[in-house]
Design an enzyme around this catalytic site. Sequence first.
Site, PDB file in Angstrom:
ATOM      1  N   SER A   1     -32.573  18.868 -33.423  1.00  0.00           N
ATOM      2  CA  SER A   1     -32.508  17.835 -32.396  1.00  0.00           C
ATOM      3  C   SER A   1     -32.828  16.465 -33.003  1.00  0.00           C
ATOM      4  O   SER A   1     -32.190  16.065 -33.964  1.00  0.00           O
ATOM      5  CB  SER A   1     -33.489  18.217 -31.269  1.00  0.00           C
ATOM      6  OG  SER A   1     -33.289  17.402 -30.152  1.00  0.00           O
TER       7      SER A   1
ATOM      8  N   HIS B   1     -29.673  24.011 -26.256  1.00  0.00           N
ATOM      9  CA  HIS B   1     -29.968  23.026 -27.284  1.00  0.00           C
ATOM     10  C   HIS B   1     -30.863  23.609 -28.380  1.00  0.00           C
ATOM     11  O   HIS B   1     -31.076  22.979 -29.400  1.00  0.00           O
ATOM     12  CB  HIS B   1     -30.667  21.824 -26.611  1.00  0.00           C
ATOM     13  CG  HIS B   1     -30.842  20.652 -27.500  1.00  0.00           C
ATOM     14  ND1 HIS B   1     -29.787  20.033 -28.144  1.00  0.00           N
ATOM     15  CD2 HIS B   1     -31.953  19.963 -27.853  1.00  0.00           C
ATOM     16  CE1 HIS B   1     -30.248  19.009 -28.861  1.00  0.00           C
ATOM     17  NE2 HIS B   1     -31.564  18.946 -28.699  1.00  0.00           N
TER      18      HIS B   1
ATOM     19  N   ASP C   1     -24.047  22.954 -25.093  1.00  0.00           N
ATOM     20  CA  ASP C   1     -25.304  22.246 -25.307  1.00  0.00           C
ATOM     21  C   ASP C   1     -25.317  21.013 -24.403  1.00  0.00           C
ATOM     22  O   ASP C   1     -24.520  20.094 -24.560  1.00  0.00           O
ATOM     23  CB  ASP C   1     -25.419  21.847 -26.789  1.00  0.00           C
ATOM     24  CG  ASP C   1     -26.760  21.176 -27.107  1.00  0.00           C
ATOM     25  OD1 ASP C   1     -27.483  20.771 -26.168  1.00  0.00           O
ATOM     26  OD2 ASP C   1     -27.081  21.059 -28.301  1.00  0.00           O
TER      27      ASP C   1
END
Lengths: 415, 118, 266
Positions: free
Chosen positions: C95, C245, C217
């Site tokens: 991320s 995610h 996602d």
Amino acid sequence: MCEADATGGGGGGDEDGVGALFSALLEDSAEDLYENAPCGYLSTLMDGTIAKVNGTLLGWLGAGRDELVGRRRFSDLLTVGGRMYYETHIGPMLTMHGEAGGLALELKAADGSRLPVLVTSRVKKGEDGAAQLIRITIFDARDRRAYERELLRARQVSEAERDRARELASTLQRTLLPPSLMPVPGMEVAAYYHPASVDEVGGDFYDLFPLTGDSWGFFLGDVSGKGAEAAVVTSLARYTLRSAAVYNPEPVKVLDNLNTVLHQQYRGGDTRFCTVVYGSLVPDATGCAITLVSGGHPPAVVVRAGGVTEFLHTPGGMLVGAIPDAKFTEVTAHLGPGDTLLLYSDGLTEARPVGASRERYSEEELLDFLAASAATGASEVITALTALLTGFGDGVEDDTALLALSIPLPGSGDS
Amino acid sequence: MSTRFSTTTKAVPTGLVLTLAGELDSATAPAAHEAIQQLALRDGDQLVVDLSGLTFCDSSGIAALIAARSHAGRTGSSIALAAVPRHLSKVFGLLGLTDLFVVHPTAELAQQAPAAEH
Amino acid sequence: MDVTTRNNVTVLGRADGPAVVLAHGFGCDQNLWRLIVPALAERYRVVLFDHIGSGRSDASAWSAERYSTLDGYAEDVLEICSALDLRDVVLVGHSVSAMIAVLAANSEPDRFAKLVLLTPSPCYVDDGDYRGGFSRDDIDELLESLDSNYLGWSATMAPVIMGNPDRPELGGELTDSFCRTDPVIARVFARATFLSDNRADLPKVAVPTLVIQTAQDAIASQEVGRFVHEQIAGSELVTLDATGHCPQLSAPEATAAAILEFVGAP
């Protein structure tokens, strides 16, 4: 056996009647409770795909069952912010810990409106321990959110009020003190004011101003009490002292006049008085001559160039404003190069330095502190005392005012 | 009112004895003023303020003592302070109060010499 | 302060294996890697840490000045590598840490052998033809969500976190800090995470790079993953048949396999 059966059967007859009634209610309500519960129910696959949803939630969302089941994920029902929060926080929490509760989120209804909700989720596992689905309970949080907003608003209002009160107090305080001390030719002057509270106006005051010829007047005082009423007396005392000094600059007369004004003003029941040191200074060839008069105020201190410290005692000087015929006594001193005169209020000498059990800081300790500090000149003395006060922390219960005047040593560069 | 300050009034042949005990500051001064206003003094009485139990006294307390002096003056009474604690006698001297009040070592001794205060 | 204490650094696996540093994303801590660590530790020297303000890091080391941009976090990664004297590092960033990894690698390219960017996004906010997936209003709404939840988060989550008899593999002292985040720090981190634009940093990456994305996602779309892949010359792109995610949670085996294949045998 038979009897027992019969008895049991007879006794059970009534119980069966009541039991059947409950049972009928329960059986009837099992599915109905799910569908029309006072909260929303939702079951999803582990990837969030909606598998089952109750009527209450469909009603809130304004959506049909077919639009959701198998077609949408739970996070699709959330606002974008809520969806991101779900992905970054709730999803990992469910995977790692199997449940997540008390989450404040907002649902998006079909008509575009938003519904604040509280969400609790729990992962259901099969007999083999593998996660099968996520059960989600959703409570309508409109009332709670409105209540929270009201609390928040009330807090903001009270904070604004507090800021306004502090602003007023600090504005009023500024009018009671000179914005900056006027420079006295051939002398160094410094002052410090330490308010004990940001919410209340303190009762200490000081000033330094030119008189006729090359002489100057100065004073430092402390009005009994604090807050708005004390501020009125402080203001009255400050302006009376300045005009009295112009009317008759003889120091004893200045305090006599202040005493008369304060006593007449507060002759009624509410006694208001102050303690004050008033002085005049006249520069001479080797420094300046000082005349001090004290009205019930702690004695001024002189820090000599060599570090020796001494009090300028003014015995018998009475509180100003308490009785009509108060007596004030005069003392004179001479300041040479490197000598400093310090006036202070009892916020300093009544501070409780460390811990509540510690004795209050005394005037004698102040004298010793100044002797040991080796501070020379008005600025250094004020700096040393400011550090001392800072060290006392909460021990300084009262406002503290400091005013220092000194004759610079030759070649020290000061004007 | 907290237990850290108390007032007691006692009638004696020479007048009244007002005892102030504990911490006399801005929080407790109203109680002192209240007690002073209640004093039923008559012309010629002597008011003795007994300070033997006073552990702290700030400017609010001084104001109360001055109020007591004024109250006594209005009623034609005399006033005397008795048993001023050592830590306060220094402050009282600084403030010039010793010129405003007759001071006696104890309340009993004060009652023996009321005439001189008129 | 000692960097390994500051960032709660944990070192696992084969001491003689290649160094693989795992950098967690916004919202959690190093526990997020728990499901893939066993597979990686068999072959590599695995280094885990918590960003300042997350997990069991030392929050007193935080300052708004240093951590209001991703550069401060990238410096922390470099300091950890330097403190452990790691060389030829494989840096895996999830991320927002994917961009932190890019910044670290661009700053000291010689330190790193390979980069793995897990569900990366160089810019969350839409800009012209670029579709980050969110409007500025969306991001503001997220920041609001965080505000309304963080206080409750630590209070209501802590008891749940303390014990977890159902998942003994998560046992041990690490779980008690899972997802515990300082609310003030989280707010600044959220702003740095969701308002940064690191698109211009991608073409500067000179280290072999693998981009891993998932089929579904909500935070970093496939379009964004492709963009990252296209901007980093010579990079590889793997799309896992997984959702969400956090593929290291939703598809740990596939995620570990992709990393193992890219990094290769020790």
